[in-house]
Design an enzyme around this catalytic site. Sequence first.
Site, short mmCIF file in Angstrom:
data_model
loop_
_atom_site.label_atom_id
_atom_site.label_comp_id
_atom_site.label_asym_id
_atom_site.label_seq_id
_atom_site.Cartn_x
_atom_site.Cartn_y
_atom_site.Cartn_z
N LYS A 18 0.85 -1.19 0.00
CA LYS A 18 0.00 0.00 0.00
C LYS A 18 0.89 1.24 0.00
CE LYS A 18 -2.42 1.76 3.64
NZ LYS A 18 -2.55 3.22 3.75
N ASP A 57 -3.47 4.43 -1.92
CA ASP A 57 -4.46 4.90 -0.94
C ASP A 57 -4.41 6.42 -0.82
OD1 ASP A 57 -6.28 4.97 1.14
OD2 ASP A 57 -4.83 4.36 2.67
N LYS A 93 -7.32 8.31 -1.04
CA LYS A 93 -8.63 8.74 -0.52
C LYS A 93 -9.18 9.95 -1.28
CE LYS A 93 -7.91 6.82 4.09
NZ LYS A 93 -6.52 6.38 3.97
N ASP A 149 -13.50 14.78 -4.32
CA ASP A 149 -13.57 16.06 -5.04
C ASP A 149 -14.81 15.99 -5.93
OD1 ASP A 149 -12.83 18.54 -6.34
OD2 ASP A 149 -10.75 18.11 -5.84
N ILE A 150 -14.98 16.96 -6.82
CA ILE A 150 -16.13 16.89 -7.72
C ILE A 150 -15.93 15.70 -8.67
CG2 ILE A 150 -16.70 19.33 -7.55
CD1 ILE A 150 -15.33 19.73 -10.29
N THR A 204 -13.20 15.87 -11.42
CA THR A 204 -11.80 15.86 -10.96
C THR A 204 -11.40 14.46 -10.49
OG1 THR A 204 -12.02 18.15 -10.33
CG2 THR A 204 -10.22 16.94 -9.32
N THR A 260 -11.55 6.21 10.92
CA THR A 260 -11.54 5.67 12.29
C THR A 260 -11.06 6.70 13.31
OG1 THR A 260 -9.48 4.62 11.64
CG2 THR A 260 -11.40 3.20 11.86
N GLY A 320 1.14 -2.52 8.50
CA GLY A 320 2.31 -1.67 8.39
C GLY A 320 3.37 -2.02 9.41
N ARG A 321 3.33 -1.27 10.53
CA ARG A 321 4.44 -1.34 11.49
C ARG A 321 4.80 -2.71 12.02
NH1 ARG A 321 1.84 3.63 14.52
NH2 ARG A 321 0.06 2.54 13.57
O1 C5P Z 1 1.27 0.47 10.89
P1 C5P Z 1 -0.16 0.03 10.80
O2 C5P Z 1 -0.32 -1.48 10.65
O3 C5P Z 1 -1.01 0.59 11.93
O4 C5P Z 1 -0.67 0.68 9.45
C1 C5P Z 1 -2.00 0.58 9.03
C2 C5P Z 1 -2.19 1.30 7.74
O5 C5P Z 1 -3.58 1.32 7.45
C3 C5P Z 1 -1.73 2.75 7.73
O6 C5P Z 1 -1.30 3.04 6.40
C4 C5P Z 1 -2.99 3.51 8.07
O7 C5P Z 1 -3.00 4.82 7.53
C5 C5P Z 1 -4.05 2.66 7.37
N1 C5P Z 1 -5.39 2.79 7.92
C6 C5P Z 1 -5.71 2.54 9.25
N2 C5P Z 1 -7.01 2.68 9.67
C7 C5P Z 1 -7.94 3.03 8.82
C8 C5P Z 1 -7.66 3.26 7.49
C9 C5P Z 1 -6.34 3.13 7.06
O8 C5P Z 1 -4.85 2.20 10.04
N3 C5P Z 1 -9.19 3.11 9.24
#
Ligand code: C5P
Length: 239
Positions: free
Chosen positions: A34, A61, A63, A66-67, A70, A125, A214-215
Site C-alpha cells: 500500500k 491509498d 482517498k 472532489d467533484i 476531478t 476511524t 504496516g508497522r
Molecule cells: O502500521 P499500521 O499497521 O497501523 O498501518 C496501518 C495502515 O492502514 C496505515 O497506512 C494507516 O494509515 C491505514 N489505515 C488505518 N485505519 C484506517 C484506514 C487506514 O490504520 N481506518
Amino acid sequence: MTPRERVLVALDTPSPGRARELARLLAGEVGGFKVGLELFVSAGPDLVREIRDLGGEVFLDLKLHDIPNTVGGAAAALGRLGVSLFTVHGLGGAEMIRRGVEASREAAAAAGLPAPRALVVTVLTSHDDRDLGTIGVRGPCADAVTRLAALARDAGAGGIVCSALEVAELRTVFPDGLRVVPGIRPAGAATHDQSRTATPAAAVARGADLLVIGRPITRADDPRAAARAIVAEIGAPPA
Ligand code: C5P
C-alpha cells in the site's frame, strides 16, 4: 486467495529509498504494497511503477474526494499507472464514486491493463460520533458506515476499507465487495496508536479479504520473518 495474497504491506515512510528497500525485501513474501499519501507526495508515480514492477499488487491509498469530474481525471491517471486498488471517500457521493470507477476502468482498458478496484472509505476511524455531528453527518458512526457501504455498493465500487469490528456486518451489506482491513496486530504485538485491532487470523475469520499491515512488519527487526510469521498464522487452522 492464498494467505500470502491476503497481506498488503503499508509502506508508510516519506523515504523512497526505505520504501524501495522494504518492497524489494518483501516482494514474493506478501500479496503487495500500500502506497499512501505520505509516500506518494514524496516519491510520486515513478516509485509506484517501480513497486508495481516487483510483481505484487499496488494499493494506492489517496482517498480521493472532489467533484466527479476531478476524481474521474485522477482515477483515469491511476488506471494508466497499473495499480490494482485505490480509495475514494464515500462522503464524495454516488456520482463521484461512479465516475471514479468508470474512468479508472476505461483508462486501464485503453492502456491494456486490468481494471483497478475502487475501494470506498466510509467513516475515518479517527472520527467518533461527536466528530460526525460536528461535520453534519447523522450518527452514530456504525450507522453512517453501513449507509456509506450501501452507497458504495450501489455506485459500483469494488469494495470497502473497514475495521475488523465492522467487517462481519459489511459482509451482509456489500457481499460482493472486497473487504480490506487495516488495524491488524499479531497476537502479543505492540498496538502502536491503533485501538480497535484484530489478529490476522481473527480478521480473516470475520470476513476480511485483504489485510493492510504496516508497522508490525516494517518496524520489525526482520521484516521478512515478520511477514512470513503473519502469512503462516493466516494459513494455520484455527486453534
Ligand atoms: O502500521 P499500521 O499497521 O497501523 O498501518 C496501518 C495502515 O492502514 C496505515 O497506512 C494507516 O494509515 C491505514 N489505515 C488505518 N485505519 C484506517 C484506514 C487506514 O490504520 N481506518
